[in-house]
Design an enzyme around this catalytic site. Structure first.
Site, PDB file in Angstrom:
ATOM      1  N   PHE A   1      -5.817   5.033   8.516  1.00 18.96           N
ATOM      2  CA  PHE A   1      -4.390   5.259   8.745  1.00 18.96           C
ATOM      3  C   PHE A   1      -3.603   3.967   8.582  1.00 18.96           C
ATOM      4  O   PHE A   1      -4.131   2.879   8.837  1.00 18.96           O
ATOM      5  CB  PHE A   1      -4.162   5.795  10.168  1.00 18.96           C
TER       6      PHE A   1
ATOM      7  N   ASP B   1      -4.750   3.765  -1.589  1.00 19.29           N
ATOM      8  CA  ASP B   1      -5.760   4.115  -0.582  1.00 19.29           C
ATOM      9  C   ASP B   1      -6.276   5.526  -0.805  1.00 19.29           C
ATOM     10  O   ASP B   1      -5.540   6.504  -0.649  1.00 19.29           O
ATOM     11  CB  ASP B   1      -5.157   3.998   0.819  1.00 19.29           C
TER      12      ASP B   1
ATOM     13  N   HIS C   1      -1.456  -1.266  -4.148  1.00 23.93           N
ATOM     14  CA  HIS C   1      -2.689  -0.886  -3.440  1.00 23.93           C
ATOM     15  C   HIS C   1      -2.698   0.627  -3.216  1.00 23.93           C
ATOM     16  O   HIS C   1      -1.743   1.198  -2.684  1.00 23.93           O
ATOM     17  CB  HIS C   1      -2.747  -1.630  -2.105  1.00 23.93           C
TER      18      HIS C   1
ATOM     19  N   ASP D   1      -6.609  -6.227   4.727  1.00 21.42           N
ATOM     20  CA  ASP D   1      -5.966  -4.904   4.717  1.00 21.42           C
ATOM     21  C   ASP D   1      -5.947  -4.330   6.125  1.00 21.42           C
ATOM     22  O   ASP D   1      -6.993  -4.061   6.710  1.00 21.42           O
ATOM     23  CB  ASP D   1      -6.775  -3.997   3.770  1.00 21.42           C
ATOM     24  N   GLY D   2      -4.722  -4.116   6.627  1.00 28.43           N
ATOM     25  CA  GLY D   2      -4.552  -3.456   7.916  1.00 28.43           C
ATOM     26  C   GLY D   2      -3.798  -4.306   8.916  1.00 28.43           C
ATOM     27  O   GLY D   2      -4.246  -5.397   9.263  1.00 28.43           O
ATOM     28  N   GLY D   3      -2.635  -3.823   9.332  1.00 27.24           N
ATOM     29  CA  GLY D   3      -1.858  -4.542  10.339  1.00 27.24           C
ATOM     30  C   GLY D   3      -1.247  -5.834   9.846  1.00 27.24           C
ATOM     31  O   GLY D   3      -0.881  -6.695  10.651  1.00 27.24           O
TER      32      GLY D   3
ATOM     33  N   MET E   1     -12.103   4.816   0.138  1.00 28.50           N
ATOM     34  CA  MET E   1     -12.665   5.055   1.481  1.00 28.50           C
ATOM     35  C   MET E   1     -13.291   6.436   1.453  1.00 28.50           C
ATOM     36  O   MET E   1     -12.789   7.399   2.055  1.00 28.50           O
ATOM     37  CB  MET E   1     -11.552   4.947   2.541  1.00 28.50           C
TER      38      MET E   1
ATOM     39  N   HIS F   1      -8.595   1.338  -3.509  1.00 29.84           N
ATOM     40  CA  HIS F   1      -9.478   1.138  -2.352  1.00 29.84           C
ATOM     41  C   HIS F   1     -10.103   2.482  -1.999  1.00 29.84           C
ATOM     42  O   HIS F   1      -9.426   3.369  -1.474  1.00 29.84           O
ATOM     43  CB  HIS F   1      -8.621   0.574  -1.208  1.00 29.84           C
TER      44      HIS F   1
ATOM     45  N   MET G   1      -8.807   8.394   0.399  1.00 26.62           N
ATOM     46  CA  MET G   1      -9.567   8.812   1.589  1.00 26.62           C
ATOM     47  C   MET G   1     -10.034  10.255   1.419  1.00 26.62           C
ATOM     48  O   MET G   1      -9.297  11.092   0.893  1.00 26.62           O
ATOM     49  CB  MET G   1      -8.688   8.712   2.832  1.00 26.62           C
TER      50      MET G   1
ATOM     51  N   SER H   1       0.841  -1.198   0.000  1.00 31.21           N
ATOM     52  CA  SER H   1       0.000   0.000   0.000  1.00 31.21           C
ATOM     53  C   SER H   1       0.872   1.243   0.000  1.00 31.21           C
ATOM     54  O   SER H   1       1.651   1.458   0.947  1.00 31.21           O
ATOM     55  CB  SER H   1      -0.888   0.011   1.241  1.00 31.21           C
TER      56      SER H   1
HETATM   57  C1  DX5 Z   1      -5.981   1.659   6.049  1.00 31.33           C
HETATM   58  C2  DX5 Z   1      -5.649   1.401   4.604  1.00 31.33           C
HETATM   59  C3  DX5 Z   1      -4.570   0.409   4.446  1.00 31.33           C
HETATM   60  C4  DX5 Z   1      -3.234   0.850   5.017  1.00 31.33           C
HETATM   61  C5  DX5 Z   1      -2.651  -0.347   5.675  1.00 31.33           C
HETATM   62  O1  DX5 Z   1      -7.073   2.481   6.141  1.00 31.33           O
HETATM   63  O2  DX5 Z   1      -6.786   0.934   3.891  1.00 31.33           O
HETATM   64  O3  DX5 Z   1      -4.417  -0.013   3.099  1.00 31.33           O
HETATM   65  O4  DX5 Z   1      -2.332   1.326   4.059  1.00 31.33           O
HETATM   66  O5  DX5 Z   1      -1.512   0.036   6.352  1.00 31.33           O
HETATM   67  P1  DX5 Z   1      -0.746  -0.979   7.303  1.00 31.33           P
HETATM   68  O6  DX5 Z   1      -0.334  -2.148   6.460  1.00 31.33           O
HETATM   69  O7  DX5 Z   1       0.425  -0.174   7.784  1.00 31.33           O
HETATM   70  O8  DX5 Z   1      -1.688  -1.363   8.404  1.00 31.33           O
HETATM   71 ZN    ZN Z   2      -6.434  -0.047   1.824  1.00 25.80          ZN
END
Ligand code: DX5
Ligand code: ZN
Length: 216
Positions: free
Chosen positions: A141, A33, A31, A173-175, A66, A64, A35, A7
């Protein structure tokens, strides 16, 4: 084989082309993001950036969204060169219409669910989508901690896919990092999004390798 989608949210935006090149050999998707400061409490990038990075790589751009009212922006992201566009169930009262709008552009449609949204909310759309994105953090984030209670939804989506012959990819996606990737893959994830676990590391190839070797 499980795909990895770095990402660019965690990349250096001043050198975005070089950042993408630094992961290109080992990545499967890039990827992106998007927002809007309304659906999530952060503002990132729009169609102009997608258009700018389109010629930089031949990897699919996995966009993606958001954002609220995604229907108003799908045409722009499709024309900018997105290969996959995913919209949040929580942002789409007319989900079928939005998915159809994405497909009309010959772009692969995806649907996303937040950690608090159950799989049942998207069951009626599963046969229409090419990708289901399970958020494993609350979106907004990079660098947040993986929420373990989302793993059951990955398993449920994998079971539905097997039982009904659906052909969506399950993306998480995330963590996602070496410590959490294996759990996701074992639960049935096909695509791992990783932001900070890739772009906050100096050696990107080693970072992607570390994710892959945690489950291979
Ligand atoms: C979060 C995003 C993710 C983000 C993940 O809102 O949709 O794609 O980049 O970041 P990490 O991998 O650091 O959790
Ligand atoms: Zn994402």
């Amino acid at each position: 084989m499980t795909k990895v989608a770095p990402s660019i949210l965690s990349a250096n935006f001043a050198t975005l082309k070089d950042e993408i090149k630094s992961v290109e050999v080992q990545a499967d998707y890039i990827h992106v993001d998007v927002m809007d400061g309304h659906f999530v409490p952060n503002i990132t990038i729009g169609p102009m950036i997608v258009e700018a990075i389109r010629p930089v790589t031949e990897l699919p751009l996995d966009v993606h969204l958001m954002i609220e009212n995604p229907d108003q922006y799908i045409d722009a992201f499709a024309e900018a060169g997105a290969d996959i566009i995913s919209v949040h169930e929580e942002a789409c009262p007319h989900l079928h219409r939005v998915i159809q709008q994405i497909r009309q552009h010959d772009v692969k449609p995806g649907v996303v669910i937040n950690p608090a949204t159950p799989v049942s909310a998207i069951e009626p759309i599963l046969q229409e989508v090419d990708l289901v994105l399970v958020m494993t953090v609350n979106p907004g984030f990079g660098g947040q901690s993986f929420i373990d209670s989302t793993v059951g939804k990955i398993e449920d989506l994998a079971k539905l896919k097997a039982d009904y012959g659906f052909d969506y990819e399950i993306e998480v996606d995330g963590g996602v990092k070496p410590e959490t990737a294996k759990t996701c893959v074992e639960a049935g994830a096909d695509v791992l999004v990783a932001g900070s676990a890739v772009f906050k590391q100096d050696d990107r190839q080693a970072a992607i390798e570390a994710i892959r070797s945690s489950y291979e």
